[in-house]
Motif scaffolding. Structure first.
Motif, PDB file in Angstrom:
ATOM      1  N   ASP A  42      47.442  18.844  39.147  1.00 26.22           N
ATOM      2  CA  ASP A  42      47.326  19.041  40.593  1.00 26.22           C
ATOM      3  C   ASP A  42      46.215  20.041  40.868  1.00 26.22           C
ATOM      4  O   ASP A  42      46.400  21.252  40.694  1.00 26.22           O
ATOM      5  CB  ASP A  42      48.654  19.533  41.179  1.00 26.22           C
ATOM      6  N   ASN A  43      45.063  19.536  41.308  1.00 23.51           N
ATOM      7  CA  ASN A  43      43.912  20.403  41.533  1.00 23.51           C
ATOM      8  C   ASN A  43      44.200  21.523  42.519  1.00 23.51           C
ATOM      9  O   ASN A  43      43.813  22.676  42.315  1.00 23.51           O
ATOM     10  CB  ASN A  43      42.723  19.587  42.043  1.00 23.51           C
ATOM     11  N   GLU A  44      44.864  21.175  43.604  1.00 21.59           N
ATOM     12  CA  GLU A  44      45.081  22.154  44.668  1.00 21.59           C
ATOM     13  C   GLU A  44      45.970  23.302  44.191  1.00 21.59           C
ATOM     14  O   GLU A  44      45.656  24.477  44.411  1.00 21.59           O
ATOM     15  CB  GLU A  44      45.712  21.479  45.887  1.00 21.59           C
ATOM     16  N   VAL A  45      47.053  22.976  43.534  1.00 20.81           N
ATOM     17  CA  VAL A  45      47.961  24.015  43.049  1.00 20.81           C
ATOM     18  C   VAL A  45      47.288  24.868  41.982  1.00 20.81           C
ATOM     19  O   VAL A  45      47.361  26.107  42.010  1.00 20.81           O
ATOM     20  CB  VAL A  45      49.254  23.383  42.496  1.00 20.81           C
ATOM     21  N   THR A  50      45.183  29.736  39.697  1.00 21.19           N
ATOM     22  CA  THR A  50      44.272  30.284  38.686  1.00 21.19           C
ATOM     23  C   THR A  50      43.040  30.940  39.301  1.00 21.19           C
ATOM     24  O   THR A  50      42.338  31.691  38.618  1.00 21.19           O
ATOM     25  CB  THR A  50      43.790  29.186  37.722  1.00 21.19           C
ATOM     26  N   GLY A  51      42.768  30.635  40.574  1.00 22.31           N
ATOM     27  CA  GLY A  51      41.568  31.175  41.200  1.00 22.31           C
ATOM     28  C   GLY A  51      40.300  30.463  40.788  1.00 22.31           C
ATOM     29  O   GLY A  51      39.195  30.963  41.007  1.00 22.31           O
ATOM     30  N   TRP A  52      40.437  29.264  40.214  1.00 22.09           N
ATOM     31  CA  TRP A  52      39.263  28.516  39.740  1.00 22.09           C
ATOM     32  C   TRP A  52      39.285  27.119  40.338  1.00 22.09           C
ATOM     33  O   TRP A  52      40.202  26.349  40.102  1.00 22.09           O
ATOM     34  CB  TRP A  52      39.298  28.442  38.210  1.00 22.09           C
ATOM     35  N   VAL A  90      40.152  38.348  28.959  1.00 24.73           N
ATOM     36  CA  VAL A  90      39.921  38.433  30.406  1.00 24.73           C
ATOM     37  C   VAL A  90      40.823  37.419  31.112  1.00 24.73           C
ATOM     38  O   VAL A  90      41.323  36.476  30.493  1.00 24.73           O
ATOM     39  CB  VAL A  90      38.444  38.154  30.796  1.00 24.73           C
ATOM     40  N   ASP A  91      41.009  37.622  32.429  1.00 25.20           N
ATOM     41  CA  ASP A  91      41.683  36.623  33.256  1.00 25.20           C
ATOM     42  C   ASP A  91      43.035  36.230  32.691  1.00 25.20           C
ATOM     43  O   ASP A  91      43.346  35.053  32.554  1.00 25.20           O
ATOM     44  CB  ASP A  91      40.771  35.399  33.403  1.00 25.20           C
ATOM     45  N   PRO A 116      39.027  40.634  35.329  1.00 24.49           N
ATOM     46  CA  PRO A 116      39.129  39.292  35.901  1.00 24.49           C
ATOM     47  C   PRO A 116      38.241  38.224  35.284  1.00 24.49           C
ATOM     48  O   PRO A 116      38.577  37.044  35.355  1.00 24.49           O
ATOM     49  CB  PRO A 116      38.783  39.509  37.373  1.00 24.49           C
ATOM     50  N   ASP A 117      37.106  38.597  34.707  1.00 30.25           N
ATOM     51  CA  ASP A 117      36.194  37.550  34.227  1.00 30.25           C
ATOM     52  C   ASP A 117      35.258  38.083  33.160  1.00 30.25           C
ATOM     53  O   ASP A 117      35.195  39.285  32.888  1.00 30.25           O
ATOM     54  CB  ASP A 117      35.386  36.957  35.392  1.00 30.25           C
TER      55      ASP A 117
END
Length: 281
Positions: A238-241, A246-248, A64-65, A87-88
């Motif tokens: 980098d959390n934001e990137v 990744t969508g997570w 998945v994903d 997706p999941d």
């Protein structure tokens, strides 16, 4: 003896993940990672691993994903109309329970993923999976058979409850998921043992909860009993990137900082906890 496997999942998914694994390995924060054979930055991850012989690398089996290795025509039950995995885990499990997933296709795709890692020159220390799908009935024995045929005799036994301080549980759905995973762990440990596989005594980490933190690592060091514990984490730079790509939403940076923290490393040493990888089991 107390042993601790700190394992970085999603190795090969993004350069910011790969660089975090390299940093943590260089700084003595972890000695284990699980590589995704179908991701875009697999080759970069292989180079990082080959330059760090202390880093044990397992196969992060993906259903998945992510991206399959085989063509959509070969594995139609596993992919969307766009040719990607679903997706999941929730979508996959519903299809699996509804009889819409072909185990023959699962076997072919997972074999291809293991073989790609071997062909890259890595000798996998273990097998685990993205979103714990290798734990499902029917898939777990398949994974063991494929792994054993390739001389991979160590496996992650994902658990939902043991020693997991990541509370409060977000909701009833996640609570059910945790106990479901725990039930699968009880069943799968026996099968793995009968087939000669080694696995850590216990498992903790991100299972419908928050990120591994410095306080979590310090508490684990203080309370760990003799035996081997695996801590699963997803480090990044980098959390934001990473959240965007990744969508997570996850504290990738916090997990990297936690395992590289000097106080944490000193605490582990003071408790005579040895940092290892799956190859040491």
């Amino acid at each position: 003896m107390k042993k601790l496997i700190v394992n970085a999942d999603d190795f090969g998914r993004h350069p910011l993940v790969n660089r975090a694994v390299a940093q943590a390995a260089d700084e003595g924060g972890l000695l284990s990672a699980s590589i995704m054979a179908g991701e875009k930055y697999f080759a970069e991850a292989v180079e990082i691993a080959q330059a760090r012989p202390q880093l044990g690398v397992g196969v992060h089996l993906t259903l998945v994903d992510g991206f399959p290795l085989l063509s959509p025509k070969e594995i139609p039950s596993l992919v969307t109309a766009e040719g990607r995995f679903f997706p999941d885990h929730g979508t996959f499990v519903k299809r699996f329970l509804g009889g819409k997933i072909s185990l023959a296709e699962v076997s072919r795709e997972l074999a291809a993923q293991m073989d790609k890692v071997l062909s890259a020159g890595l000798r996998p220390t273990h097998a685990d999976s993205h979103q714990h799908l290798h734990m499902l009935p029917g898939i777990f024995p398949l994974v063991l058979r494929l792994a054993a045929a390739r001389s991979i005799k160590r496996v992650r036994i994902s658990r939902g409850i043991y020693g997991n301080p990541l509370k409060p549980w977000p909701g009833i759905g996640d609570l059910i998921g945790k106990f479901g995973l725990e039930a699968l762990a009880c069943r799968n440990r026996g099968l793995a043992r009968r087939l000669g596989f080694a696995y850590p005594d216990n498992f903790v980490g991100q299972v419908a909860g928050g990120a591994v933190s410095e306080s979590f690592m310090l508490a684990l060091a203080q309370t760990q009993a003799p035996g081997t514990v695996e801590v699963m984490l997803h480090p990044g730079l980098d959390n934001e990137v990473l959240a965007r790509e990744t969508g997570w939403q996850h504290d990738y940076e916090g997990e990297l900082a936690a395992v590289c923290n000097e106080v944490v490393k000193e605490k582990l040493a003071s408790q005579e906890i040895r940092l290892v990888n799956f190859g040491d089991l």
